[in-house]
Design an enzyme around this catalytic site. Structure first.
Site, PDB file in Angstrom:
ATOM      1  N   PRO A 518     -27.314  20.510  -4.235  1.00  0.00           N
ATOM      2  CG  PRO A 518     -25.180  19.693  -3.551  1.00  0.00           C
ATOM      3  CD  PRO A 518     -25.717  20.465  -2.738  1.00  0.00           C
ATOM      4  CG  ASP A 604     -39.570  28.684  -5.426  1.00  0.00           C
ATOM      5  OD1 ASP A 604     -39.281  29.705  -6.500  1.00  0.00           O
ATOM      6  OD2 ASP A 604     -38.288  27.943  -5.530  1.00  0.00           O
TER       7      ASP A 604
END
Length: 791
Positions: A518, A604
């Protein structure tokens, strides 16, 4: 009747032969009409009438035979013909272009030279000449197109001035891809002081390739100019001053173009791919913009910030300097003393300052040059005029020193005038530095002991980090970028500080979740907003990826890369903001791939890894999977395929091969997502089972690309949207070698030049390849710049 038929056939055959047989010469008895062609003897260049882009106007021009859309010269560039009735004629020694009413729309200049048998001939170097039939010496040509360049600087063409006739040879951009008329940008030889090549916007210098130093133009690195294909020449005498280049290998096709946006680009024809490949650009970075850092300062793309005052100079406007506005430049800390006592400080590895306020002498030695400069109160610096061998000649500057750049290789020495007291200060500083170096050698044993202790502390800290599962940064880490290991100082935050900043990792502060875990929004005591990653127990990533990201971010500095302690923001985006994001991400990737001290492949790149600041400027984030390359290494292979499907290039997803072209593919996906407001992965459409790439490709080949744009963007510029889609499709092509590099992509987005046709995208899916999930009814699929996807 038979005679009539014979005459008709003969007439048709004669007409066919007239327009089909390759010829390179026209005589005064012949005319040249729209539909006729003139081909150079070697077949390299062709002349004829054409209409550029979407224009209906007709122009007489010259282009490459193998690439008809690549026009290198236009006769009537500012006076187009309205129909196909144009006719070119050669009178005694003048060319005239006539329209349907026999009015002259363009003509060549008169010549003082006479010819018994004048002819018009297209040479194999692209030069169109009027000459005597038996004369081949260019000095005796009556007229030549090389004396009147358009937007293309070809080999053997001169850039400069004929001092006898007063004519200037200036390369001038087109107004747009549809209009070859004279644009606002030009490349010319500025003859004030020591002549130098400059790129201008109107009457203002935009960029400065520089002056000739005996080997090359001073603004270029050695490697760029010392190319085995090219041979450069600079001539300065009583009759002319010019700069030109020749080709050592006549089979090479290369051209230098000023595009409508003022970017100078060199293209080379690649026979294998049958395409023009971009070889170099100027300006290539922000430092190459003229006077970017102001007077008495230098620009260095390897540093952050890029601008810095020369030693013993201070910012003229400190407040502006702090806000990265360097245009006011720097001033001396101590005024010069013209009555005596001044000296010189040597700088190395530089692009020399603007030479428009300089004086030069070819015969003086460097010592004589120094003495001459000291005697003149207005002289501020000196250098060798010619850097060949041990150097020769004298070049001195008067007034401000402007447009100095630190070059990575091939820079020159510059001697800047200083007050005696400043030179003494510098000498004391250097002496002190030597003493410190000696102290370091003596204390090396203590240093090693300290590193052992630091290693133990680091090990304990790592174990604590694993137990706490949070993104605390190590204080000192050893980093290897391919050129040896070095220590990096990083800020340390304890768990209590970060827990307080995030309200103990409150759900209301959760921004999203990625492969690491998170991500929370936090606010430090001083008000600084931060993004905090917390390692999840179920994460496929861990300490190594976290360290990799922190260390890379700490090493890299660019306005479009996220820094440690940055903030995110989500907001509805109009078209201006979207195109700003596309451009910002492009510049950030260019920095990673080419301009940073490291060579970084992000691996990414996706929408959720683009953070936006308060001004909606994009910041590339999440360097956990990034890889740094050293030296000339350009690609690699891995058995561990990690990243985000939908953004992965085919060669990486299937074979584990990655390179800078892998990031280019991801960037192309990102462009199409930003334009459409849809994600590539999971995209669905009621009419087909294509992903977003396939949908964009289908619209493109059906000439309906504008339908791709998101309905919520509001007003937009059609040209900008189409260009973004075009560049996006070029970036997502199947083969890596077909995709542009980021340098080309940045230029494509910012210019109006013609772009190559895209090929079918990689991972193009049709109904037989579609994911079974696509058979479900379509739902809204908007992208968000702060939602993080699991990987």
């Amino acid at each position: 009747m038979e005679a009539f038929t014979y005459l008709l056939v003969y007439s048709i055959l004669s007409s066919f032969l007239r327009t089909s047989i390759p010829v390179d010469t026209i005589t005064p008895s012949q005319s040249f009409s729209d539909g006729d062609t003139l081909i150079s003897a070697g077949g390299r260049f062709q002349m004829g009438f054409f209409s550029p882009g979407n224009s209906r106007g007709r122009y007489l021009g010259i282009w490459y035979t193998i690439s008809s859309g690549t026009v290198v010269w236009v006769a009537n560039r500012d006076t187009p013909l309205n129909d196909h009735s144009g006719v070119l004629k050669l009178t005694d020694k003048v060319l005239i272009l006539l329209n349907s009413s026999n009015s002259i729309v363009w003509s060549s200049s008169n010549s003082s030279i006479t010819a018994q048998n004048p002819v018009l001939k297209l040479l194999d170097n692209g030069n169109l000449v009027v000459k005597d039939e038996n004369v081949d010496d260019p000095v005796n040509f009556l007229w030549q197109s090389f004396d009147y360049p358009c937007d293309t600087f070809l080999a053997e063409m001169k850039l400069g001035r004929n001092l006898v006739t007063g004519s200037d040879r200036i390369v001038t951009s087109w107004k747009s891809p549809d209009d070859p008329g004279q644009g606002e940008f030009s490349m010319r030889l500025d003859q004030r002081g020591l002549p130098q090549v400059v790129i201008m916007k109107g009457d203002t210098i935009k960029a400065r390739p520089g002056s000739w130093n005996g080997i090359r133009l001073s603004g270029y690195n050695t490697a760029l100019m010392l190319n085995p294909i090219f041979e450069y020449e600079f001539v300065l005498n009583e009759t002319e001053v010019y700069y030109k280049y020749k080709l050592k290998n006549s089979s090479v096709l290369t051209r230098y173009v000023i595009n409508p946006s003022g970017i100078a680009q060199r293209f080379t024809w690649m026979s294998r791919t049958h395409r023009w490949e971009l070889f170099s650009t100027f300006p290539a970075d922000q430092c190459a913009n003229y006077g970017f850092c102001g007077a008495h300062s230098s620009c260095d793309v390897e540093k952050s910030p890029v601008c810095g005052c020369l030693e013993r100079f201070l910012p003229k406007s400190p407040n502006n300097w702090d806000s990265m506005d360097w245009t006011d430049g720097c001033v001396r800390r101590t005024p010069l003393n013209c009555s005596g006592g001044d000296g010189f400080l040597k700088y190395v590895g530089l692009k020399l300052p603007d030479t428009s306020s300089s004086w030069f002498d070819k015969t003086m030695t460097l010592k004589e040059c120094e003495g001459l400069c000291l005697k003149n109160c207005s002289c501020t610096a000196y250098a060798n005029l010619d850097i060949r061998g041990e150097g020769s000649g004298c070049l001195v500057w008067f007034g401000n020193l402007v447009d100095i750049i630190v070059l990575t290789e091939g820079g020159q020495d510059l001697y800047v005038r200083m007050a005696a007291s400043e030179l003494e200060h510098i000498e004391k500083k250097r002496h002190s530095s030597k003493k410190k170096q000696a102290g370091i050698i003596v204390g090396s044993t203590l240093f090693v002991l300290g590193m052992i202790i630091l290693g133990l502390v680091s090990y304990i800290w790592k174990k604590k980090l694993r137990h706490q599962g949070m993104t605390t940064r190590d204080h000192t880490k050893e980093y290897d970028d391919g050129g040896g290991k070095e220590d990096i100082e990083l800020p340390v935050f304890d768990l209590t500080t970060i827990a307080n900043a995030t309200d103990n990792f409150s759900r209301k502060n959760k921004l999203g979740e990625g492969g690491f875990g998170p991500v929370y929004k936090g606010t430090l005591l001083e008000g600084k907003e931060i993004a905090v990653k917390r390692l999840s127990k179920n994460s496929g990533q861990g300490l190594n990826e976290f360290k990799n990201e922190v260390l890379l971010i700490a090493k890299l500095q660019h306005r479009n890369l996220v820094k440690l302690l940055d903030q995110t923001k989500s907001k509805l985006l109009d078209w201006d903001k979207r195109i700003n994001i596309i451009g910002g991400v492009a510049r950030g990737l260019l920095y990673l791939h080419q301009d940073s001290r490291l060579r970084i492949i992000h691996r990414d790149l996706k929408a959720s890894n683009i953070l936006l600041d308060n001004d909606m400027n994009p910041k590339i984030s999440d360097f956990g999977l990034a890889k740094s390359f050293g030296g000339d290494q350009g690609d690699a292979k891995t058995n561990r395929i990690i990243g985000t499907y939908g953004y992965m290039s085919p060669e990486y997803a299937v074979h584990g091969q990655y390179s800078i072209k892998s990031d280019v593919f991801s960037f192309g996906v990102l462009i199409l997502e930003i334009v459409s407001g849809k994600k590539n992965k999971g995209f669905c459409h009621p009419e087909h089972h294509l992903n977003l790439l396939g949908h964009a490709w289908r619209l493109w080949i059906e000439d309906r690309p504008i339908e791709l744009i998101d309905d919520s963007v509001g007003s937009f510029t059609v040209f900008e949207v189409l260009r973004c889609i075009h560049v996006g499709l070029l970036c997502v092509q199947q083969r890596p070698e077909d995709r542009p590099n980021m340098s080309s992509a940045v230029l494509m987005l910012s210019s109006e030049s013609l772009l190559p046709k895209p090929r079918q995208p990689g991972f193009y899916t049709d109904s037989s390849e579609a994911d079974s999930s696509l058979s479900t009814p379509c739902s809204e699929n908007k992208i968000s710049f702060t939602s993080f996807e699991a990987r």
